[in-house]
Design a protein around this motif. Sequence first.
Motif, PDB file in Angstrom:
ATOM      1  N   HIS A 113       0.754  -1.210  -0.018  1.00 26.50           N
ATOM      2  CA  HIS A 113       0.113   0.104  -0.120  1.00 26.50           C
ATOM      3  C   HIS A 113       0.896   1.330  -0.046  1.00 26.50           C
ATOM      4  O   HIS A 113       2.057   1.187   0.729  1.00 26.50           O
ATOM      5  N   SER A 114       0.675   2.233  -0.771  1.00 27.69           N
ATOM      6  CA  SER A 114       1.188   3.492  -0.892  1.00 27.69           C
ATOM      7  C   SER A 114       1.264   4.175   0.493  1.00 27.69           C
ATOM      8  O   SER A 114       2.434   4.899   0.681  1.00 27.69           O
ATOM      9  N   ASP A 115       0.548   4.062   1.284  1.00 26.47           N
ATOM     10  CA  ASP A 115       0.675   4.755   2.659  1.00 26.47           C
ATOM     11  C   ASP A 115       1.270   3.843   3.553  1.00 26.47           C
ATOM     12  O   ASP A 115       0.650   3.042   4.224  1.00 26.47           O
ATOM     13  N   PHE A 117       4.000   5.467   5.287  1.00 26.74           N
ATOM     14  CA  PHE A 117       4.565   6.472   6.161  1.00 26.74           C
ATOM     15  C   PHE A 117       6.274   6.376   6.636  1.00 26.74           C
ATOM     16  O   PHE A 117       6.465   6.862   7.457  1.00 26.74           O
ATOM     17  N   SER A 118       6.595   5.818   5.594  1.00 25.44           N
ATOM     18  CA  SER A 118       8.361   5.507   5.481  1.00 25.44           C
ATOM     19  C   SER A 118       8.854   4.426   6.588  1.00 25.44           C
ATOM     20  O   SER A 118       9.866   4.443   6.513  1.00 25.44           O
ATOM     21  N   PHE A 119       7.648   3.895   7.292  1.00 26.03           N
ATOM     22  CA  PHE A 119       8.176   2.720   8.101  1.00 26.03           C
ATOM     23  C   PHE A 119       8.599   1.400   7.312  1.00 26.03           C
ATOM     24  O   PHE A 119       8.181   1.415   5.938  1.00 26.03           O
ATOM     25  N   PRO A 120       9.621   0.799   7.826  1.00 24.76           N
ATOM     26  CA  PRO A 120       9.873  -0.428   6.876  1.00 24.76           C
ATOM     27  C   PRO A 120       8.779  -1.272   6.637  1.00 24.76           C
ATOM     28  O   PRO A 120       9.054  -2.138   5.773  1.00 24.76           O
ATOM     29  N   TYR A 121       7.926  -1.733   7.375  1.00 17.03           N
ATOM     30  CA  TYR A 121       6.759  -2.677   7.262  1.00 17.03           C
ATOM     31  C   TYR A 121       5.770  -1.779   6.725  1.00 17.03           C
ATOM     32  O   TYR A 121       5.295  -1.059   7.585  1.00 17.03           O
ATOM     33  N   GLY A 122       4.939  -2.578   5.940  1.00 14.69           N
ATOM     34  CA  GLY A 122       3.747  -1.633   5.529  1.00 14.69           C
ATOM     35  C   GLY A 122       2.451  -2.582   5.148  1.00 14.69           C
ATOM     36  O   GLY A 122       2.658  -3.936   5.105  1.00 14.69           O
ATOM     37  N   ALA A 123       1.300  -2.215   5.250  1.00 12.14           N
ATOM     38  CA  ALA A 123       0.286  -2.990   4.851  1.00 12.14           C
ATOM     39  C   ALA A 123       0.207  -3.413   3.437  1.00 12.14           C
ATOM     40  O   ALA A 123       0.686  -2.710   2.470  1.00 12.14           O
ATOM     41  N   SER A 124      -0.291  -4.571   3.058  1.00 14.42           N
ATOM     42  CA  SER A 124       0.104  -5.170   1.735  1.00 14.42           C
ATOM     43  C   SER A 124      -0.696  -6.131   1.487  1.00 14.42           C
ATOM     44  O   SER A 124      -1.507  -6.820   2.399  1.00 14.42           O
ATOM     45  N   ASP A 125      -1.087  -6.399   0.286  1.00 17.78           N
ATOM     46  CA  ASP A 125      -2.024  -7.337  -0.324  1.00 17.78           C
ATOM     47  C   ASP A 125      -1.203  -8.313  -1.049  1.00 17.78           C
ATOM     48  O   ASP A 125      -0.258  -7.964  -2.026  1.00 17.78           O
ATOM     49  N   VAL A 126      -1.308  -9.786  -0.912  1.00 14.07           N
ATOM     50  CA  VAL A 126      -0.644 -10.602  -1.667  1.00 14.07           C
ATOM     51  C   VAL A 126      -1.771 -11.317  -2.577  1.00 14.07           C
ATOM     52  O   VAL A 126      -2.385 -11.648  -1.840  1.00 14.07           O
ATOM     53  N   ILE A 127      -1.819 -11.146  -3.856  1.00 11.62           N
ATOM     54  CA  ILE A 127      -2.947 -11.454  -4.648  1.00 11.62           C
ATOM     55  C   ILE A 127      -2.434 -12.875  -5.504  1.00 11.62           C
ATOM     56  O   ILE A 127      -1.374 -12.989  -6.123  1.00 11.62           O
ATOM     57  N   CYS A 128      -3.307 -13.782  -5.249  1.00  7.53           N
ATOM     58  CA  CYS A 128      -2.898 -15.358  -6.036  1.00  7.53           C
ATOM     59  C   CYS A 128      -4.002 -15.330  -6.986  1.00  7.53           C
ATOM     60  O   CYS A 128      -5.424 -15.207  -6.884  1.00  7.53           O
ATOM     61  N   SER A 371      -6.651   3.722   3.527  1.00 11.38           N
ATOM     62  CA  SER A 371      -5.637   4.301   4.531  1.00 11.38           C
ATOM     63  C   SER A 371      -6.362   4.961   5.627  1.00 11.38           C
ATOM     64  O   SER A 371      -7.448   4.305   5.834  1.00 11.38           O
ATOM     65  N   VAL A 372      -6.001   5.852   6.528  1.00 12.66           N
ATOM     66  CA  VAL A 372      -6.777   6.290   7.715  1.00 12.66           C
ATOM     67  C   VAL A 372      -8.005   7.097   7.402  1.00 12.66           C
ATOM     68  O   VAL A 372      -8.870   7.157   7.940  1.00 12.66           O
ATOM     69  N   HIS A 373      -7.572   8.270   6.648  1.00 21.61           N
ATOM     70  CA  HIS A 373      -8.194   9.243   6.399  1.00 21.61           C
ATOM     71  C   HIS A 373      -8.793   9.328   5.091  1.00 21.61           C
ATOM     72  O   HIS A 373      -9.617  10.080   4.729  1.00 21.61           O
ATOM     73  N   SER A 374      -8.660   8.414   4.206  1.00 20.22           N
ATOM     74  CA  SER A 374      -9.116   8.281   2.896  1.00 20.22           C
ATOM     75  C   SER A 374      -8.952   7.124   2.217  1.00 20.22           C
ATOM     76  O   SER A 374      -7.997   6.085   2.852  1.00 20.22           O
ATOM     77  N   SER A 375      -9.695   6.628   1.220  1.00 18.79           N
ATOM     78  CA  SER A 375      -9.359   5.286   0.791  1.00 18.79           C
ATOM     79  C   SER A 375      -8.313   5.206  -0.243  1.00 18.79           C
ATOM     80  O   SER A 375      -8.124   6.265  -0.761  1.00 18.79           O
ATOM     81  N   LEU A 376      -7.459   4.157  -0.614  1.00 22.02           N
ATOM     82  CA  LEU A 376      -6.489   4.541  -1.642  1.00 22.02           C
ATOM     83  C   LEU A 376      -6.979   3.757  -2.732  1.00 22.02           C
ATOM     84  O   LEU A 376      -6.349   4.387  -4.035  1.00 22.02           O
ATOM     85  N   LYS A 377      -8.078   2.728  -2.892  1.00 25.31           N
ATOM     86  CA  LYS A 377      -8.334   2.656  -3.924  1.00 25.31           C
ATOM     87  C   LYS A 377      -9.777   2.009  -3.625  1.00 25.31           C
ATOM     88  O   LYS A 377     -10.167   1.482  -2.861  1.00 25.31           O
ATOM     89  N   ASN A 378     -10.794   2.381  -4.518  1.00 25.33           N
ATOM     90  CA  ASN A 378     -11.976   2.203  -4.268  1.00 25.33           C
ATOM     91  C   ASN A 378     -12.833   2.105  -5.822  1.00 25.33           C
ATOM     92  O   ASN A 378     -12.193   2.574  -6.815  1.00 25.33           O
TER      93      ASN A 378
END
Length: 439
Positions: A113-115, A117-128, A371-378
Amino acid sequence: MEKGKVLLSLLIVNIIGILVLVHMNSHTYYIQAPETIKALPPNNKFKIPEASFLITPIKDSKHFMVSAFIDHRLDGVIRVISIINRNSLQPLYCVYCSAEQVCRTVHTEVQIHSDHFSFPYGASDVICKGKHIQNATHVIITTDKKDSADLKIEYLPIKNKAVQETFKFNFTVCISNLFGDYNNVLQFAQTMEMYKLLGVQHVVIYKTGCGPDLEKLLKHYETEGILEIVPWPIDHFLNPASGWNIKHHKGDIQYYGQLVTLNECIYRHMYQSKYVLLNDIDEIIMPYKHTSLPSLMEDLQSAHPSIGVFLIENHIFPKTQFEESGKFKRGEWNNIPGVNIMEHIYREPSRKNIYNPTKMIVNPRKVEQTSVHSSLKNFGGSFHVPFNVCRIVHVRVPLQGHLTKEQLFVDKRVWDFEQELIQIVDQTLKLSGFLKASI
């Protein structure tokens, strides 16, 4: 001899180019692997993570699986909500198995996910993606395709197998994180009871920890049936930051993995709830022109039928400024830990050229990533709900602490519910053992 080495090197480079295609700029990378099929021995059973443990390490990696869902909007792919270390990308494979224990290994598409916040770990989707995915019941993400059908690996059950047209709940509130020694019992009880009055049937909290008094109240609401606690032991695996700004809050992942839990909650309730509210534990999404959330959303959705994301402005009610008459400074609540929201009716003004952050009411079937304040993809766009129609009542420490009471706005919307709210909060505090029941 030298010519042979050159040819061998070129061959290796070509093979690597075919196997791994990395698109770092789009936060998506693809691992191409031939599909392999393997049947498990008869009478074997999948090893499944305990229901109380939502985070599963991916073997031989710095990544984690969280939960798996069929995404019917994208041709029925399997979406595995994950936590990916952005600095340690590597080939990942998807092993999905049917109830008959026939397993297939295919390539994955990893969407970070694009948001983050520069932390090493991020929310992600693994698509199969692969053949016969509609028959899959369990899935794992692995770094080695040879692990296919290895029963020692913990499989995730695949949820959202069937599209539902009717829902168990009309409104679900997703509280992304509860951690530390947070012990604000009174405000939490008032918020929960206010949401009941507004038409919410279900509240979900992703819990890492809390104070002992609040723990007692949570158990009451669990027993009552309105509250679902999802254990979130992120601190067992990572060093989570307690904020979103990496310059001020050091750690591996933003705000105890808030973005992961928000996305998990949306997919968990894709076919359970008509609407999902994404906000914090001390925030109330409050309609001002309607008596309830159902009537609010009926009008909003009628006016904007294609919209799936409704943005609600956050407004601060400083807990340092008290209503002067003291009419709600009740003796019965003196020894209850926490903030009494009914005493705080002064709202900070909006600041020129400073955007009020928003939280959301969403149709989960129209959100792909948030994300927290808005959606990234809808799938339907978003709509900013006017301030006078609905806004967030957020009682907390002030953001504009220099302002005097006279510079704040009086906002008594919570008082419109005072009789019912006081009565049901008292009843809850008695049932949960904080107040003595009348003899």
